[in-house]
Structures are given as structure tokens and as C-alpha cells.
Design an enzyme around this catalytic site. Sequence first.
Site, short mmCIF file in Angstrom:
data_model
loop_
_atom_site.label_atom_id
_atom_site.label_comp_id
_atom_site.label_asym_id
_atom_site.label_seq_id
_atom_site.Cartn_x
_atom_site.Cartn_y
_atom_site.Cartn_z
N ASP A 74 0.95 -1.29 0.08
CA ASP A 74 -0.24 -0.01 -0.04
C ASP A 74 0.79 1.28 -0.01
O ASP A 74 1.92 1.22 0.71
CB ASP A 74 -0.92 0.01 1.15
CG ASP A 74 -2.22 0.84 1.10
OD1 ASP A 74 -3.30 0.23 0.99
OD2 ASP A 74 -2.02 2.09 1.01
N GLU B 248 -19.01 -6.06 3.99
CA GLU B 248 -18.08 -5.60 4.92
C GLU B 248 -19.05 -6.08 6.26
O GLU B 248 -20.19 -6.34 6.11
CB GLU B 248 -18.31 -4.06 4.90
CG GLU B 248 -17.56 -3.57 3.94
CD GLU B 248 -17.51 -1.85 3.73
OE1 GLU B 248 -17.96 -1.32 4.96
OE2 GLU B 248 -17.15 -1.30 2.84
N LYS C 123 -20.05 -8.99 -11.48
CA LYS C 123 -19.90 -8.38 -10.23
C LYS C 123 -21.03 -7.28 -10.26
O LYS C 123 -21.61 -7.25 -9.26
CB LYS C 123 -18.32 -7.73 -10.15
CG LYS C 123 -18.17 -6.82 -9.35
CD LYS C 123 -18.30 -7.39 -7.71
CE LYS C 123 -18.19 -6.33 -6.88
NZ LYS C 123 -18.29 -6.90 -5.20
N PHE D 21 -31.87 -9.99 1.73
CA PHE D 21 -31.85 -8.64 0.96
C PHE D 21 -33.51 -8.05 0.58
O PHE D 21 -33.79 -7.46 -0.28
CB PHE D 21 -31.02 -8.37 -0.36
CG PHE D 21 -29.71 -8.45 0.15
CD1 PHE D 21 -28.84 -9.41 0.43
CD2 PHE D 21 -29.11 -7.10 0.02
CE1 PHE D 21 -27.59 -9.15 0.92
CE2 PHE D 21 -27.63 -6.83 0.47
CZ PHE D 21 -27.08 -7.95 0.80
N ALA E 33 -37.18 -4.03 4.23
CA ALA E 33 -37.32 -3.05 3.93
C ALA E 33 -36.72 -1.82 4.97
O ALA E 33 -36.38 -2.30 6.24
CB ALA E 33 -38.82 -2.72 4.08
N GLY F 58 -27.07 1.94 1.42
CA GLY F 58 -25.78 2.93 1.37
C GLY F 58 -24.62 2.04 0.72
O GLY F 58 -24.48 1.00 0.71
N CYS G 109 -20.39 0.58 -1.92
CA CYS G 109 -20.59 -0.43 -3.12
C CYS G 109 -21.78 -0.29 -3.94
O CYS G 109 -21.79 0.15 -5.20
CB CYS G 109 -20.39 -1.94 -2.72
SG CYS G 109 -18.84 -2.15 -2.07
C1 UGA Z 1 -21.99 -5.27 -0.99
C2 UGA Z 1 -22.37 -6.84 -1.53
O1 UGA Z 1 -23.44 -7.30 -0.72
C3 UGA Z 1 -21.15 -7.62 -1.62
O2 UGA Z 1 -21.67 -8.78 -2.13
C4 UGA Z 1 -20.22 -7.05 -2.58
O3 UGA Z 1 -19.07 -7.62 -2.42
C5 UGA Z 1 -20.00 -5.55 -1.97
O4 UGA Z 1 -21.10 -4.97 -1.74
C6 UGA Z 1 -18.91 -4.95 -2.90
O5 UGA Z 1 -19.23 -4.72 -4.06
O6 UGA Z 1 -17.68 -4.63 -2.43
P1 UGA Z 1 -21.68 -4.40 1.40
O7 UGA Z 1 -21.60 -2.93 0.78
O8 UGA Z 1 -20.83 -4.72 2.47
O9 UGA Z 1 -21.74 -5.49 0.26
O10 UGA Z 1 -23.12 -4.18 2.11
P2 UGA Z 1 -24.54 -5.07 2.22
O11 UGA Z 1 -24.63 -5.90 3.31
O12 UGA Z 1 -24.69 -5.43 0.69
O13 UGA Z 1 -25.32 -3.80 2.40
C7 UGA Z 1 -25.47 -2.80 1.42
C8 UGA Z 1 -26.90 -1.75 1.96
O14 UGA Z 1 -28.10 -2.35 1.74
C9 UGA Z 1 -26.60 -1.50 3.36
O15 UGA Z 1 -26.80 0.22 3.52
C10 UGA Z 1 -27.86 -2.35 4.02
O16 UGA Z 1 -28.41 -1.70 5.24
C11 UGA Z 1 -28.81 -2.21 2.98
N1 UGA Z 1 -29.68 -3.20 2.97
C12 UGA Z 1 -29.24 -4.68 2.90
C13 UGA Z 1 -31.03 -3.12 3.18
O17 UGA Z 1 -31.62 -1.88 3.21
N2 UGA Z 1 -31.92 -4.30 3.09
C14 UGA Z 1 -31.38 -5.49 3.26
O18 UGA Z 1 -32.43 -6.61 3.12
C15 UGA Z 1 -30.25 -5.69 2.87
#
Ligand code: UGA
Length: 456
Positions: free
Chosen positions: A30, A155, A204, A249, A252, A257, A260
Site C-alpha cells: 500500500d 463488509e 460483479k 436482501f 425494508a 448505502g 458499493c
Molecule cells: C455489498 C455486497 O453485498 C457484496 O456482495 C459486495 O462484495 C460488496 O457490496 C462490494 O461490492 O464490495 P456491502 O456494501 O458490504 O456488500 O453491504 P451489504 O450487506 O450488501 O448492504 C448494502 C446496503 O443495503 C446497506 O446499507 C444495508 O443496510 C442495505 N440493506 C441490505 C437493506 O436496506 N436491506 C437488506 O435487506 C439488505
Amino acid sequence: MKICVIGTGYVGLVGAAIFSDWGNTIVGVDIDSEKIERIKKGEMPIYEPGLSEIVLKNISEGRLSFTTSLSEGMRDAEIVFVCVGTPQSETGDADLTAVWKVAEEIGRNLETYKVIVLKSTVPVGTNEKVKKLIKDNLRFNTEFDVVSNPEFLREGYSVEDMKNPDRTVIGSDSPKALSIMKSLYAHLGKPIVEADFKSAEMIKYASNAFLASKISFINEMAQICERSGADVSVVAKGMGLDSRVGPKFLNAGIGYGGSCFPKDVAALYKTSTDQAYDFKLLRGVMEVNELQKNYFVSKIVRYFGGNLSGKTFGVLGLAFKENTDDIRESVAIEVVRILRGLGAYLKVFDPQAMYNSKKVLGEVDIKYCLDKYEAIEDTDALIILTEWKEFGTIDLERVKNSLKSHVIFDGRNILDRKKVEEARFTYFAIGKRTNGTELLSKRPTGTPGVILKNGD
Ligand code: UGA
């Protein structure tokens, strides 16, 4: 295997740790020397359960080391992973500056055959461009291959996701590189999807955009459930038990956010318009997500008669989701900003994201509290913005004794509606007609002095 991992963000650092834990020898690279020094001491730059233990164990067993020198890091490696950031640019597409820079440097330093693997999320066509860029910068006539190997870790769960992925995607135009990559992942016994560069890159974006679509879908379902008297949590449960839909997922809330989904959905939409196609569904996904938080805030504003000045709220949750200290594109942070902008004073608490939040929100009209109970002490309402499990088990008696008026706005449907209403709170959730929504429906609509798009 000897592996170099460039970039020590979520993907790079967790990748380096897990690859070394599998018995490989890893050098992490890094440009941020301060970060490297901290990692060496076991101080993780990110909150990720279980990560520091794995890093320290593999450092002490001699399989994991870190450097700021790319040439030194890649010298003996058979595989070089590129895990640098690809943030959103002003035009909506991915900013690939860091990828181009690293590709040029790899080219200049390539002395023996290596597989160069792009793990960063990159738009379709990037792997081919990286291959050309490396070639253009070669100082010797060295052979090399480029491979696309997107990462799907979440994350907060990245260690377990990296160790136990649903699938591994390998985009390659070389049988030799494909077989090297397969030997790295074969022991996992999980499906390996062999693809061309462009399909691997697209998988992806398609995966993230599909998951974001699921969230916007359930958030729109929430709107009509609430209006019609259905309960979106029950609807999601009933839908999710269909194995073709799946239960994940479908929670609601106030919108998605993080670093990603917002950027990847926007980037995929940009890819569609670049290809002279308007991906209409994605436009809807983004619009719904943008409006969802306004709808939530409008309930708070309407409940308090259109005027928040002089009000104090206890806010639980600032991270973009549970189990992380990350506040990038956090909807919780946006809601805090809106409420403050409307004149409210906020007492906030998040189990991990306090430090990061203070840096972006400052201290005007915000008090950073030591725990969830301090945050709600003497406030006009409890507002839940992040789905931390510990908020779901908050002691309702204590909440009652702390709040000036017994009202709860639950932006993540994390509380048990029945218990909350039985404890005689006025309760607002997402996508269900609670005693709070019943109350508002009897009041005149409109929010004097405050205009919120899609607010009513
Ligand atoms: C997301 C993907 O889930 C990963 O597979 C991917 O590798 C990653 O992006 C990336 O591209 O690096 P992440 O950003 O860590 O992972 O978070 P998520 O767990 O997917 O949640 C994303 C957002 O959706 C959060 O704000 C969460 O609160 C929201 N969310 C999630 C909902 O509002 N409802 C749900 O049912 C699930």
C-alpha cells in the site's frame, strides 16, 4: 504460492490475510506508509470482526508481510492481485485512476511470468485495457496474463465470506492463468465460474445491481403495504420462503448505502447509456433509494407538526449497516444531516462508527453519546437508523423512562412491533400500519414550512 496483494482496503487486506491463512506467502502493498505500520502492529484500519487475529497470526508465522514498495512486493510473486479503490467519478462511472497507475507500475516492474489479477470492481472492458497498459509499459519482453476475479465479500462479514464464498468467478483468456487461479481456490470445493473478461466484469456489477434492486423492490412494496394495511415484514417472509426468491436482501428500510451499491448501480447505468441503452429498471432502483429516506423523515416532520426546531432526538445508528464502522454513503448520516438542517438537536450513538461520523458531521447540534441509553435520555423521540442487533433488544422500559414523549421511529424495522405497541409507544416503522401511521393518517397531510420530495 507466492502472492502479492496491492491495496489494503477491505478487499486487499482481508484477501491478504485469508490467502496467507491458507498457507500461501503474501506480501501486501500500500502507498500509505502510516497504514502499513499500523497493520504490522495489528491495528486494523477498518473494523472487521476476526481480521486482526488472522493478520497477527500469519505475520508471526512468517507468511504475511507488508511493504510500501510495489516492485519489492511483486518481485517473487506468481500472482499479483490488484485490489485498489474504484470510487464513483463525477459523471457516475467508476474512477479508474488508481487501477491505471498500478497497471503501469506493474508493467515497468515485470521481470518474470506472473498472473495479474483484477479484484477491484471495474467496468466492462477494463481487464483488456489493463492488459494493454501493462504490455505498453514492459521494460523486458516478459510474459504475463491478466485475470478478472471479482470479489463478493460483504463488509462486517468479510472474513467468513472470503473463506466461504458462494462461488469464485475467474475471467481469463489463458489456460495457463486459469489453471494457476484454480489451484488457489480449488480447496474451497465451491463452484468456479469460468468466464471471458467482459462477462466476469459484468457478473460483479449485475450481482450488486440485482441485490440493490431487491432492496428497492421491497422498499416500494413497503409503500403499498403501509397504505393498504399489509405488513411488509410478513410479505417478505412469505416471498422469501420461495426458493426462487430467497429470504435475503428483503428487509425494508431507509434505503441502501455503503461504498458499493450506490456507486456500482450508477456505474452499471452509465455502462448501459455508454452502450446506447437506457437501463430503465436501474433508474427506478436509484430513484426509489433516493426517495426512501425522505419518506421516513417526512413522518417525523409531520408527527411534530411540521416544525423540528427545539426538538431533541435520540439517534441510534450512523454506519451504513450493522457490523461496520464504515459511513461511506451511509443513509443514516444523510438522515442526521436532514434532521439537523430542519432545526433538530441530535444525540447520537453507534457501536463502531462514532469516530468516523464525528469527522464528517462535526459537533454543531450533535452530541456523541457513550451508549444507546445516554443517547435517548431526555429526548423527544427515539430514531433508529442502522440495523445493529443490539438496538433490537433495547430495554423498552428504560426507553420509556428516558423519552419526553413516547414515540419511536424505526427506520430498519428492528423492533418487535407488538411489544413496542403493548408498551404504549407511538410506533412508526417501514411498510406496516402501526399505531403511529394510523395516527398520522387522521391528521391533515402536508408539512408546513418544509418541502420534502415524495414526503407525503
Ligand atoms: C455489498 C455486497 O453485498 C457484496 O456482495 C459486495 O462484495 C460488496 O457490496 C462490494 O461490492 O464490495 P456491502 O456494501 O458490504 O456488500 O453491504 P451489504 O450487506 O450488501 O448492504 C448494502 C446496503 O443495503 C446497506 O446499507 C444495508 O443496510 C442495505 N440493506 C441490505 C437493506 O436496506 N436491506 C437488506 O435487506 C439488505
